[in-house]
Design a protein around this motif. Structure first.
Motif, PDB file in Angstrom:
ATOM      1  N   SER A  62       0.853  -1.182   0.000  1.00 41.90           N
ATOM      2  CA  SER A  62       0.000   0.000   0.000  1.00 41.90           C
ATOM      3  C   SER A  62       0.887   1.230   0.000  1.00 41.90           C
ATOM      4  CB  SER A  62      -0.941   0.018   1.214  1.00 41.90           C
ATOM      5  OG  SER A  62      -0.202   0.064   2.428  1.00 41.90           O
ATOM      6  N   VAL A  84      -5.771  -1.675   6.324  1.00 37.51           N
ATOM      7  CA  VAL A  84      -4.963  -1.681   5.106  1.00 37.51           C
ATOM      8  C   VAL A  84      -5.393  -2.803   4.175  1.00 37.51           C
ATOM      9  CG1 VAL A  84      -2.607  -1.826   4.195  1.00 37.51           C
ATOM     10  CG2 VAL A  84      -3.038  -0.695   6.398  1.00 37.51           C
ATOM     11  N   SER A 126      -4.663  -4.346  -0.022  1.00 38.63           N
ATOM     12  CA  SER A 126      -3.669  -4.374  -1.098  1.00 38.63           C
ATOM     13  C   SER A 126      -3.958  -3.316  -2.151  1.00 38.63           C
ATOM     14  CB  SER A 126      -3.660  -5.754  -1.746  1.00 38.63           C
ATOM     15  OG  SER A 126      -2.768  -5.789  -2.838  1.00 38.63           O
ATOM     16  N   ALA A 145      -4.175  -0.095  -1.918  1.00 36.16           N
ATOM     17  CA  ALA A 145      -4.888   1.119  -1.521  1.00 36.16           C
ATOM     18  C   ALA A 145      -3.918   2.282  -1.325  1.00 36.16           C
ATOM     19  CB  ALA A 145      -5.689   0.880  -0.250  1.00 36.16           C
ATOM     20  N   ASN A 146      -4.443   3.481  -1.532  1.00 36.91           N
ATOM     21  CA  ASN A 146      -3.699   4.725  -1.394  1.00 36.91           C
ATOM     22  C   ASN A 146      -4.268   5.477  -0.191  1.00 36.91           C
ATOM     23  OD1 ASN A 146      -2.553   7.288  -1.621  1.00 36.91           O
ATOM     24  ND2 ASN A 146      -2.813   7.409  -3.835  1.00 36.91           N
ATOM     25  N   TYR A 147      -3.445   5.730   0.813  1.00 34.62           N
ATOM     26  CA  TYR A 147      -3.909   6.335   2.058  1.00 34.62           C
ATOM     27  C   TYR A 147      -3.703   7.850   2.124  1.00 34.62           C
ATOM     28  CZ  TYR A 147      -5.172   1.713   3.216  1.00 34.62           C
ATOM     29  OH  TYR A 147      -5.810   0.489   3.161  1.00 34.62           O
TER      30      TYR A 147
END
Length: 376
Positions: A227, A259, A261, A263-265
């Protein structure tokens, strides 16, 4: 996206020490009262169908060890003894029956304000595979090394991954094996914000690697990272297959993220709940005075989150990547800065202080490891 309550108020920085810059503070409500949302965010109950968890009670059962210098990484061996890293000395200590002994020293460690010898993990097939893994700052980058641990001694240090951005701040450092057998590592942006969104950088990411330091099968795009869009991840914990991560905010919001796989936080575009397209909100956020989180652990339906600047241990009820109730704060201002929390084999938690790191008020016996009993 999952909305989260804004919890308590305050201001400022990483490890409880980064200047607050242009951030502002708000008056602190009680820790169970939602604070006003920041502009463009919502402050709503978590949208979840998961079963709510009842409150927990935490008590200090005993002091496991004292006199440890800046403890950072902590990992249990199958015999229920533990290994702990000292950030600045680069030493690894073993704790058995209340006795603390040195078992080795990691080479090429260059300590700094937030760098040095950091996370530690034991191979899930130990002792068949007699390895431990260490995350450390070398002075030019952050690295992950594999070492043999046999007969209570470390040997055979081998770097399996290097090139993680390094600076005096924002080094990440936590290691955790997942139920899939792969090694997860939380990194920081190394003080360079664009790293977090740069697919070619290891900074501002959660990495997922094999025990040889290669990209684990199934990673997004075949890359080493799992991520992205993180600012400074120092806490990783699993509830079954679900990964949670704690993250330092800059001036306003610290985060707990569920979280997934690829993903953009959000960092640096988002800090806390921003509801930005293509970016994932945290499931909970705190003003930085009340958290500045480092290590986290999962036990009894809760993520337990150690807080440095906040000087307290948070218990956050979760299920299936959702927050299911209100966080509780424990031990506020009782033991000073809290760095690492781990679930022990006996069902308790081990909690380390971090008052000898140059940012806390040292007390007799610091730094120490406390054994915390969990009940309902």
């Amino acid at each position: 996206m999952v909305a989260a309550l804004a919890l308590a108020a305050g201001c400022s920085g990483d490890d409880g020490g980064e200047p607050s810059g242009s951030g502002t503070s708000a008056t602190s409500p009680s820790s169970t009262t939602p604070a006003p949302a920041s502009p463009g965010t919502t402050s709503a109950p978590p949208r979840t169908t998961a079963t709510a968890q009842g409150p927990v009670k935490l008590t200090v059962a005993s002091t496991v060890a004292t006199g440890i210098e800046v403890p950072w990484g902590l990992a249990f061996l199958p015999d229920q003894t533990a290994l702990v890293t000292e950030r600045d000395s680069a030493k690894v200590k073993r704790i058995a029956g209340g006795r603390v002994t040195e078992v080795g020293e990691i080479d090429d460690v260059d300590p700094s304000s937030e760098g040095g010898l950091l996370g530690l993990a034991v191979d899930p097939q130990y002792p068949t595979r007699p390895y431990v893994y260490a995350y450390y700052s070398s002075g030019s980058d952050n690295r992950i090394a594999r070492l043999t641990f046999r007969d209570n001694r470390l040997s055979g240090q081998q770097v399996i991954l290097d090139g993680i951005p390094e600076a005096a701040i924002h080094n990440g450092g936590r290691l955790r094996f997942g139920p899939d057998g792969f090694l997860y590592a939380g990194t920081g942006d190394g003080g360079d914000r664009p790293n977090s969104q740069d697919d070619g950088s290891l900074g501002g990411k959660i990495l997922r690697i094999t025990t040889d330091g290669k990209a684990a099968p199934g990673n997004p795009g075949g890359r080493i990272w799992y991520s992205k869009g993180h600012r400074n991840v120092q806490g990783l914990a699993f509830d079954g297959n679900q990964l949670y991560a704690a993250e330092f905010g800059q001036n306003t919001w610290d985060e707990l993220n569920a979280v997934t796989s690829g993903a953009n936080y959000g960092w640096p575009a988002a800090e806390g709940i921003e509801d930005l397209d293509g970016m994932t909100n945290p499931i909970a956020q705190w003003r930085t005075d009340d958290a500045s989180p480092s290590g986290i652990a999962f036990a009894q339906g809760h993520v337990f989150m150690a807080s440095l600047r906040g000087e307290r241990l948070w218990a956050i009820p979760v299920a299936g990547g959702k927050r299911t109730g209100e966080p509780q704060a424990f031990f506020t201002n009782q033991f000073g800065r809290l760095r690492t929390v781990e679930a022990a084999p006996d069902g308790s938690l081990w909690l380390t202080t971090s008052n000898t790191d140059g940012r806390g008020d040292t007390r007799d016996g610091d730094d120490r490891i406390l054994r915390i009993a969990i009940s309902r």
